[in-house]
Every structure is written in structure tokens, then in C-alpha cells.
Design an enzyme around this catalytic site. Structure first.
Site, PDB file in Angstrom:
ATOM      1  CD  GLU A   1      -3.059  -0.700   0.194  1.00  0.00           C
ATOM      2  OE1 GLU A   1      -3.632   0.410   0.216  1.00  0.00           O
ATOM      3  OE2 GLU A   1      -3.336  -1.581  -0.642  1.00  0.00           O
TER       4      GLU A   1
ATOM      5  CB  ILE B   1       3.562  17.308  -0.801  1.00  0.00           C
ATOM      6  CG1 ILE B   1       3.831  16.292  -1.914  1.00  0.00           C
ATOM      7  CG2 ILE B   1       4.440  18.552  -0.970  1.00  0.00           C
ATOM      8  CD1 ILE B   1       5.248  15.778  -2.001  1.00  0.00           C
TER       9      ILE B   1
ATOM     10  CD  GLN C   1       0.366  20.995   0.676  1.00  0.00           C
ATOM     11  OE1 GLN C   1      -0.579  21.779   0.568  1.00  0.00           O
ATOM     12  NE2 GLN C   1       0.610  20.331   1.795  1.00  0.00           N
TER      13      GLN C   1
ATOM     14  N   GLY D   1       3.420  19.281  -8.771  1.00  0.00           N
ATOM     15  CA  GLY D   1       3.991  18.130  -9.450  1.00  0.00           C
ATOM     16  C   GLY D   1       5.031  17.351  -8.658  1.00  0.00           C
ATOM     17  CE1 TYR D   2       9.775  20.082  -6.284  1.00  0.00           C
ATOM     18  CE2 TYR D   2       7.805  21.456  -6.352  1.00  0.00           C
ATOM     19  CZ  TYR D   2       9.170  21.314  -6.485  1.00  0.00           C
ATOM     20  OH  TYR D   2       9.935  22.401  -6.835  1.00  0.00           O
TER      21      TYR D   2
ATOM     22  CG  ASN E   1      -6.652  14.513  -1.383  1.00  0.00           C
ATOM     23  OD1 ASN E   1      -6.293  15.432  -2.114  1.00  0.00           O
ATOM     24  ND2 ASN E   1      -5.821  13.873  -0.584  1.00  0.00           N
TER      25      ASN E   1
ATOM     26  CE1 TYR F   1      -1.660   9.433  -4.620  1.00  0.00           C
ATOM     27  CE2 TYR F   1      -3.988   9.185  -4.205  1.00  0.00           C
ATOM     28  CZ  TYR F   1      -2.719   9.496  -3.759  1.00  0.00           C
ATOM     29  OH  TYR F   1      -2.522   9.876  -2.463  1.00  0.00           O
TER      30      TYR F   1
END
Length: 180
Positions: A91, A96, A102, A105-106, A135, A142
Site C-alpha cells: 500500500e 507533501i 503542494q 507536481g512534486y 481529495n 495518482y
């Protein structure tokens, strides 16, 4: 400071250090951050110190610090949890913690490095994760990395006066390798 373990374009991953406990506490106890993680109460120094001190004993939890390469500044954490070697699965978790990093793209870059580590070094076949439906920033990240929505846990999270669904995502090694 621990040596760099996985190096990307703008970040690198390395082991967390005890000297960074105050930073972790700032990230975890920030209301803007903890709304996205499973914690529902504040964490104190003793609890965080114990967690970090025992991390090396938990073979099935691999945690990295995400560090910005330009400033050599820690910006978050990520890891593979519940690594199940017989089933070759784990999992994924990521945060960040530094607000100014935030939504830039980090997180996507950290997820790429973490998945590359999981699939190519640990020989995992599947990496899963769970994200709360509010979120949107996270599940867009993802999906960019290649995770596919696999299901929905109805009303699994109570937050801000109402129930929210939790979304299940997964990524298989063959999908990861195919994405080019």
C-alpha cells in the site's frame, strides 16, 4: 543526513532522520494536511520519536523523506506499507507536507520514484492506495502515474460534519512498465 537513495529531476528520496521529528510533527499536525491522512488526533514528540525509532524493525514498511534538490529541503514523506512478499503487493502513502510545494507536481515525481522502486527493486506486482473522495488533487496525481480506480468504500470517512467515500486505486507492474 542519510545519503540520497532514489534521485529524480527535482527531488530525491532518502531515509528519514531523528533530527527531523519537529518537521514531521509540523506536517502531520497541520489541519490542512491531516484532513487527507488517516490520523484524527494530534501527534506529540514522544509518539513520533518512538515511531521513527522503531521504523527499522518493521520490514514491511518502507518510508522515505522527499527532498527538494534545489534547496536540499525536506518537503514530505512517502512509503510502501504492509509490503506482502508472498503476494508481491504493498500500500502506498504520500504527504507533501510543505505547503509551498503542494500542487506543483512534486507528489507525481515522488510517486514515480516510489513505484519504480517498488516494481523494479522490490519486485512487487501490485501497489494499492486509498484516497478520500474530497481529495481531488491526490487522485488526479495518482491517475497521472497510472493508478486505476478499483472501487469505492461508501461513507468510510467522517470529516467536516459529513461522511465521505474512500476510493481504492491500484497499479500493476505490467501497467507500470507499459506506460512508456
Amino acid at each position: 543526513m542519510s545519503p540520497r537513495f532514489k534521485i529524480g529531476n527535482r527531488i530525491y528520496l532518502r531515509a528519514p532522520e531523528e533530527t527531523e521529528i519537529d518537521l514531521f510533527l509540523t506536517w502531520i499536525n497541520n489541519p490542512e494536511n491531516y484532513r487527507y491522512i488517516t490520523r484524527t488526533r494530534p501527534i506529540g514528540r514522544a509518539e513520533e520519536k518512538e515511531w521513527l525509532a522503531n521504523l527499522h524493525k518493521r520490514e514491511n514498511d518502507i518510508v522515505f523523506l522527499i527532498v527538494d534538490r534545489n534547496e536540499d529541503q525536506p518537503i514530505g514523506t512517502c512509503g510502501l506499507h504492509g509490503v506482502n512478499h508472498p503476494n508481491r503487493s504493498a500500500e502506498l502513502g504520500i504527504l507533501i507536507g510543505e505547503e509551498r510545494f503542494q500542487n506543483k507536481g512534486y507528489g507525481t515525481e515522488a510517486m514515480d520514484l516510489l513505484c519504480e522502486y517498488g516494481f523494479n527493486m522490490l519486485n512487487l506486482n501490485r501497489i494499492g492506495l486509498e484516497v478520500y473522495e474530497y481529495n481531488e488533487r491526490a487522485y488526479r496525481c495518482y491517475e497521472k502515474v497510472g493508478f486505476q480506480k478499483e472501487g469505492r468504500l461508501r461513507e468510510a470517512r467522517f470529516y467536516d460534519g459529513r461522511y465521505w467515500d474512500a476510493l481504492r486505486y491500484g497499479l500493476l507492474a505490467k501497467e507500470w512498465r507499459k506506460r512508456g
